[in-house]
Design a protein around this motif. Structure first.
Motif, PDB file in Angstrom:
ATOM      1  N   GLN A 218       0.836  -1.200   0.000  1.00 29.81           N
ATOM      2  CA  GLN A 218       0.000   0.000   0.000  1.00 29.81           C
ATOM      3  C   GLN A 218       0.875   1.257   0.000  1.00 29.81           C
ATOM      4  O   GLN A 218       0.587   2.232  -0.700  1.00 29.81           O
ATOM      5  CB  GLN A 218      -0.925  -0.001   1.218  1.00 29.81           C
ATOM      6  N   GLU A 219       1.956   1.221   0.756  1.00 31.17           N
ATOM      7  CA  GLU A 219       2.886   2.350   0.785  1.00 31.17           C
ATOM      8  C   GLU A 219       3.605   2.491  -0.553  1.00 31.17           C
ATOM      9  O   GLU A 219       3.844   3.609  -1.032  1.00 31.17           O
ATOM     10  CB  GLU A 219       3.900   2.156   1.913  1.00 31.17           C
ATOM     11  N   VAL A 220       3.941   1.365  -1.173  1.00 33.75           N
ATOM     12  CA  VAL A 220       4.563   1.406  -2.502  1.00 33.75           C
ATOM     13  C   VAL A 220       3.614   2.061  -3.504  1.00 33.75           C
ATOM     14  O   VAL A 220       4.024   2.931  -4.294  1.00 33.75           O
ATOM     15  CB  VAL A 220       4.930  -0.014  -2.975  1.00 33.75           C
ATOM     16  N   SER A 221       2.345   1.680  -3.480  1.00 34.64           N
ATOM     17  CA  SER A 221       1.363   2.263  -4.398  1.00 34.64           C
ATOM     18  C   SER A 221       1.235   3.759  -4.185  1.00 34.64           C
ATOM     19  O   SER A 221       1.101   4.529  -5.140  1.00 34.64           O
ATOM     20  CB  SER A 221      -0.001   1.594  -4.213  1.00 34.64           C
ATOM     21  N   ARG A 222       1.295   4.179  -2.915  1.00 34.21           N
ATOM     22  CA  ARG A 222       1.184   5.610  -2.619  1.00 34.21           C
ATOM     23  C   ARG A 222       2.398   6.359  -3.156  1.00 34.21           C
ATOM     24  O   ARG A 222       2.270   7.413  -3.783  1.00 34.21           O
ATOM     25  CB  ARG A 222       1.064   5.827  -1.113  1.00 34.21           C
ATOM     26  N   CYS A 223       3.581   5.827  -2.920  1.00 35.04           N
ATOM     27  CA  CYS A 223       4.803   6.490  -3.375  1.00 35.04           C
ATOM     28  C   CYS A 223       4.882   6.558  -4.899  1.00 35.04           C
ATOM     29  O   CYS A 223       5.286   7.581  -5.459  1.00 35.04           O
ATOM     30  CB  CYS A 223       6.040   5.762  -2.834  1.00 35.04           C
ATOM     31  N   LEU A 224       4.496   5.476  -5.554  1.00 37.47           N
ATOM     32  CA  LEU A 224       4.621   5.401  -7.005  1.00 37.47           C
ATOM     33  C   LEU A 224       3.385   5.929  -7.720  1.00 37.47           C
ATOM     34  O   LEU A 224       3.380   6.036  -8.944  1.00 37.47           O
ATOM     35  CB  LEU A 224       4.875   3.962  -7.448  1.00 37.47           C
ATOM     36  N   GLN A 225       2.333   6.242  -6.943  1.00 39.09           N
ATOM     37  CA  GLN A 225       1.068   6.726  -7.504  1.00 39.09           C
ATOM     38  C   GLN A 225       0.510   5.761  -8.545  1.00 39.09           C
ATOM     39  O   GLN A 225       0.142   6.128  -9.659  1.00 39.09           O
ATOM     40  CB  GLN A 225       1.249   8.113  -8.138  1.00 39.09           C
ATOM     41  N   LEU A 226       0.424   4.501  -8.135  1.00 40.69           N
ATOM     42  CA  LEU A 226      -0.114   3.463  -9.002  1.00 40.69           C
ATOM     43  C   LEU A 226      -1.325   2.833  -8.342  1.00 40.69           C
ATOM     44  O   LEU A 226      -1.416   2.770  -7.112  1.00 40.69           O
ATOM     45  CB  LEU A 226       0.935   2.379  -9.261  1.00 40.69           C
ATOM     46  N   GLU A 227      -2.247   2.368  -9.147  1.00 41.75           N
ATOM     47  CA  GLU A 227      -3.411   1.690  -8.590  1.00 41.75           C
ATOM     48  C   GLU A 227      -4.039   0.790  -9.640  1.00 41.75           C
ATOM     49  O   GLU A 227      -3.767   0.926 -10.843  1.00 41.75           O
ATOM     50  CB  GLU A 227      -4.440   2.707  -8.089  1.00 41.75           C
ATOM     51  N   GLY A 228      -4.876  -0.115  -9.182  1.00 42.31           N
ATOM     52  CA  GLY A 228      -5.658  -0.963 -10.078  1.00 42.31           C
ATOM     53  C   GLY A 228      -4.832  -1.716 -11.094  1.00 42.31           C
ATOM     54  O   GLY A 228      -3.866  -2.420 -10.770  1.00 42.31           O
ATOM     55  N   SER A 229      -5.189  -1.546 -12.363  1.00 40.58           N
ATOM     56  CA  SER A 229      -4.548  -2.291 -13.448  1.00 40.58           C
ATOM     57  C   SER A 229      -3.095  -1.886 -13.673  1.00 40.58           C
ATOM     58  O   SER A 229      -2.363  -2.575 -14.381  1.00 40.58           O
ATOM     59  CB  SER A 229      -5.335  -2.092 -14.749  1.00 40.58           C
ATOM     60  N   GLN A 230      -2.668  -0.754 -13.090  1.00 35.87           N
ATOM     61  CA  GLN A 230      -1.277  -0.330 -13.227  1.00 35.87           C
ATOM     62  C   GLN A 230      -0.335  -1.225 -12.431  1.00 35.87           C
ATOM     63  O   GLN A 230       0.859  -1.288 -12.713  1.00 35.87           O
ATOM     64  CB  GLN A 230      -1.116   1.114 -12.760  1.00 35.87           C
ATOM     65  N   LEU A 231      -0.881  -1.894 -11.433  1.00 34.64           N
ATOM     66  CA  LEU A 231      -0.063  -2.733 -10.554  1.00 34.64           C
ATOM     67  C   LEU A 231       0.170  -4.095 -11.189  1.00 34.64           C
ATOM     68  O   LEU A 231      -0.777  -4.769 -11.605  1.00 34.64           O
ATOM     69  CB  LEU A 231      -0.743  -2.899  -9.198  1.00 34.64           C
ATOM     70  N   LYS A 232       1.419  -4.505 -11.228  1.00 38.01           N
ATOM     71  CA  LYS A 232       1.772  -5.811 -11.781  1.00 38.01           C
ATOM     72  C   LYS A 232       2.150  -6.786 -10.675  1.00 38.01           C
ATOM     73  O   LYS A 232       2.799  -7.791 -10.919  1.00 38.01           O
ATOM     74  CB  LYS A 232       2.920  -5.664 -12.783  1.00 38.01           C
ATOM     75  N   TRP A 233       1.753  -6.462  -9.457  1.00 41.89           N
ATOM     76  CA  TRP A 233       2.020  -7.322  -8.306  1.00 41.89           C
ATOM     77  C   TRP A 233       0.859  -7.202  -7.336  1.00 41.89           C
ATOM     78  O   TRP A 233       0.008  -6.315  -7.441  1.00 41.89           O
ATOM     79  CB  TRP A 233       3.330  -6.908  -7.626  1.00 41.89           C
ATOM     80  N   SER A 234       0.807  -8.116  -6.388  1.00 42.87           N
ATOM     81  CA  SER A 234      -0.220  -8.101  -5.344  1.00 42.87           C
ATOM     82  C   SER A 234       0.330  -8.851  -4.137  1.00 42.87           C
ATOM     83  O   SER A 234       1.376  -9.516  -4.222  1.00 42.87           O
ATOM     84  CB  SER A 234      -1.507  -8.761  -5.833  1.00 42.87           C
ATOM     85  N   VAL A 235      -0.374  -8.747  -3.029  1.00 43.48           N
ATOM     86  CA  VAL A 235       0.026  -9.480  -1.830  1.00 43.48           C
ATOM     87  C   VAL A 235       0.068 -10.978  -2.126  1.00 43.48           C
ATOM     88  O   VAL A 235       1.030 -11.672  -1.777  1.00 43.48           O
ATOM     89  CB  VAL A 235      -0.943  -9.185  -0.665  1.00 43.48           C
ATOM     90  N   ALA A 236      -0.979 -11.477  -2.790  1.00 37.94           N
ATOM     91  CA  ALA A 236      -1.053 -12.912  -3.063  1.00 37.94           C
ATOM     92  C   ALA A 236       0.095 -13.369  -3.958  1.00 37.94           C
ATOM     93  O   ALA A 236       0.702 -14.424  -3.718  1.00 37.94           O
ATOM     94  CB  ALA A 236      -2.395 -13.249  -3.708  1.00 37.94           C
ATOM     95  N   LEU A 237       0.419 -12.583  -4.971  1.00 42.13           N
ATOM     96  CA  LEU A 237       1.477 -12.976  -5.898  1.00 42.13           C
ATOM     97  C   LEU A 237       2.851 -12.948  -5.231  1.00 42.13           C
ATOM     98  O   LEU A 237       3.651 -13.875  -5.386  1.00 42.13           O
ATOM     99  CB  LEU A 237       1.473 -12.051  -7.116  1.00 42.13           C
ATOM    100  N   ILE A 238       3.145 -11.883  -4.506  1.00 43.45           N
ATOM    101  CA  ILE A 238       4.451 -11.796  -3.841  1.00 43.45           C
ATOM    102  C   ILE A 238       4.593 -12.903  -2.811  1.00 43.45           C
ATOM    103  O   ILE A 238       5.641 -13.559  -2.732  1.00 43.45           O
ATOM    104  CB  ILE A 238       4.646 -10.416  -3.175  1.00 43.45           C
ATOM    105  N   HIS A 239       3.534 -13.129  -2.037  1.00 41.22           N
ATOM    106  CA  HIS A 239       3.622 -14.154  -0.989  1.00 41.22           C
ATOM    107  C   HIS A 239       3.717 -15.559  -1.573  1.00 41.22           C
ATOM    108  O   HIS A 239       4.292 -16.458  -0.951  1.00 41.22           O
ATOM    109  CB  HIS A 239       2.424 -14.069  -0.043  1.00 41.22           C
ATOM    110  N   SER A 240       3.181 -15.753  -2.779  1.00 38.97           N
ATOM    111  CA  SER A 240       3.264 -17.077  -3.418  1.00 38.97           C
ATOM    112  C   SER A 240       4.581 -17.265  -4.165  1.00 38.97           C
ATOM    113  O   SER A 240       4.743 -18.237  -4.903  1.00 38.97           O
ATOM    114  CB  SER A 240       2.087 -17.277  -4.375  1.00 38.97           C
ATOM    115  N   LYS A 241       5.514 -16.317  -4.000  1.00 40.71           N
ATOM    116  CA  LYS A 241       6.860 -16.378  -4.586  1.00 40.71           C
ATOM    117  C   LYS A 241       6.819 -16.311  -6.114  1.00 40.71           C
ATOM    118  O   LYS A 241       7.609 -16.960  -6.800  1.00 40.71           O
ATOM    119  CB  LYS A 241       7.592 -17.651  -4.135  1.00 40.71           C
ATOM    120  N   ASP A 242       5.874 -15.499  -6.623  1.00 37.99           N
ATOM    121  CA  ASP A 242       5.752 -15.320  -8.065  1.00 37.99           C
ATOM    122  C   ASP A 242       6.900 -14.440  -8.550  1.00 37.99           C
ATOM    123  O   ASP A 242       6.992 -13.262  -8.189  1.00 37.99           O
ATOM    124  CB  ASP A 242       4.400 -14.669  -8.385  1.00 37.99           C
TER     125      ASP A 242
END
Length: 316
Positions: free
Chosen positions: A104-128
């Motif tokens: 969430q802090e990364v999204s705030r700093c980079l001003q990204l949201e929704g479809s702009q994001l190429k990562w998620s909690v589930a993906l990072i935690h699943s070692k994608d």
């Protein structure tokens, strides 16, 4: 849902957890791609260099970053941020909760949201690996735009999409980095053009902004004569924001007499965050450039305040 897909002589099993979700997967042959391996090693070396004083060593992007511990330390280091999260999280629930705060802090700093994001909690935690690479590249390009990331890294991936009758698989090219010139060259704005095409007008712009600033600071008995140096520690910038926006910034939240570069960075980052949150600054600015007395960046930030104040006067 589990899907078995053919890829050349090998088979891959994909787990699609969310109904209607499209996913991308690396093919096993990606392990042999020299450019991808170069990018992975570059990012590992970069993280280890950033965190060497904390005696943190990363050996695998997938295995070492999934629980949020190293991402937490990295974001604090490169972004000079303080995150209120647990240091060590052992359970899956707590790890995902921590990752949620971090991303969430990364999204705030980079001003990204929704479809702009190429990562998620589930993906990072699943070692994608795809998501982890995109996240790290985005952090590097935002906080260290001069970092010489390996250029022109792209790779073929398998795309799995849900359909009404089941699943459809296809192939696509996933791009991680472009050419050095593309990655390093930000889009030019009016200030870039001013400095390049009309350098003789820079003093006129500086004087107009100095007049605006001093008019706002008259109640505080402060006077600005040198934009380059007097805004480098963030103190006057924070006081100016408070005056223009009409609110008090608690003195406990910044260093009124900053004694180090870290103190000055803290002040300027706080000021830029306030401007971003208030919708005054539409594009992120580099706090380090202001601390280092970069005139163009300082003018760009001050002009955003000047422009809002000028428009408010016109509408009142």
């Amino acid at each position: 849902m589990e899907l078995l897909a053919e890829s050349g002589d090998s088979q891959m099993i994909f787990n699609i957890e969310t109904q209607g979700e499209s996913r991308k997967f690396l093919q096993p042959s990606a392990d042999n791609d020299p450019k991808l391996q170069e990018l992975k090693m570059f990012l590992i070396d970069w993280i280890n260099d950033e965190l060497k004083q904390e005696h943190i060593i990363v050996q695998s992007l997938e295995e070492d970053l999934f629980d949020g511990l190293i991402l937490h330390h990295l974001l604090q280091k490169i972004g000079n941020l303080t995150l209120e999260v647990e240091e060590i999280t052992l359970s899956t629930i707590n790890q995902k909760r921590k990752l949620g705060v971090i991303l969430q802090e990364v999204s705030r700093c980079l001003q990204l949201e929704g479809s702009q994001l190429k990562w998620s909690v589930a993906l990072i935690h699943s070692k994608d690996l795809l998501a982890t690479l995109h996240l790290l590249i985005a952090l590097a390009q935002h906080f260290h735009p001069d970092l010489p990331l390996p250029a022109n890294v792209s790779i073929e991936v398998v795309v799995v999409e849900p359909t009404k009758t089941g699943m459809k698989t296809g192939k696509a090219i996933e791009c991680f980095t472009g050419s050095r010139e593309e990655d390093a060259a930000p889009k030019k704005d009016a200030f870039d053009q001013l400095f390049e095409m009309n350098p003789d007008r820079i003093n006129d712009v500086k004087q107009a902004i100095v007049n605006f600033v001093n008019k706002q600071l008259v109640n505080l008995s402060l006077t600005v004569n040198d934009l380059d140096s007097q805004f480098a520690d963030g103190v006057i910038l924070l006081l100016l924001i408070g005056q223009v926006e009409g609110y008090f910034i608690p003195l406990s939240t910044f260093f009124l007499c900053p004694g180090s570069t870290e103190d000055r960075l803290h002040n300027v980052i706080l000021a830029l965050d306030l401007l971003m949150d208030g919708g005054i600054l539409t594009n992120p600015a580099d706090a380090a450039e202001i601390v280092n007395r970069d005139l163009k960046t300082t003018l760009r930030v001050l002009y955003s305040l000047f422009l809002k104040h000028k428009n408010m006067l016109k509408s009142s």
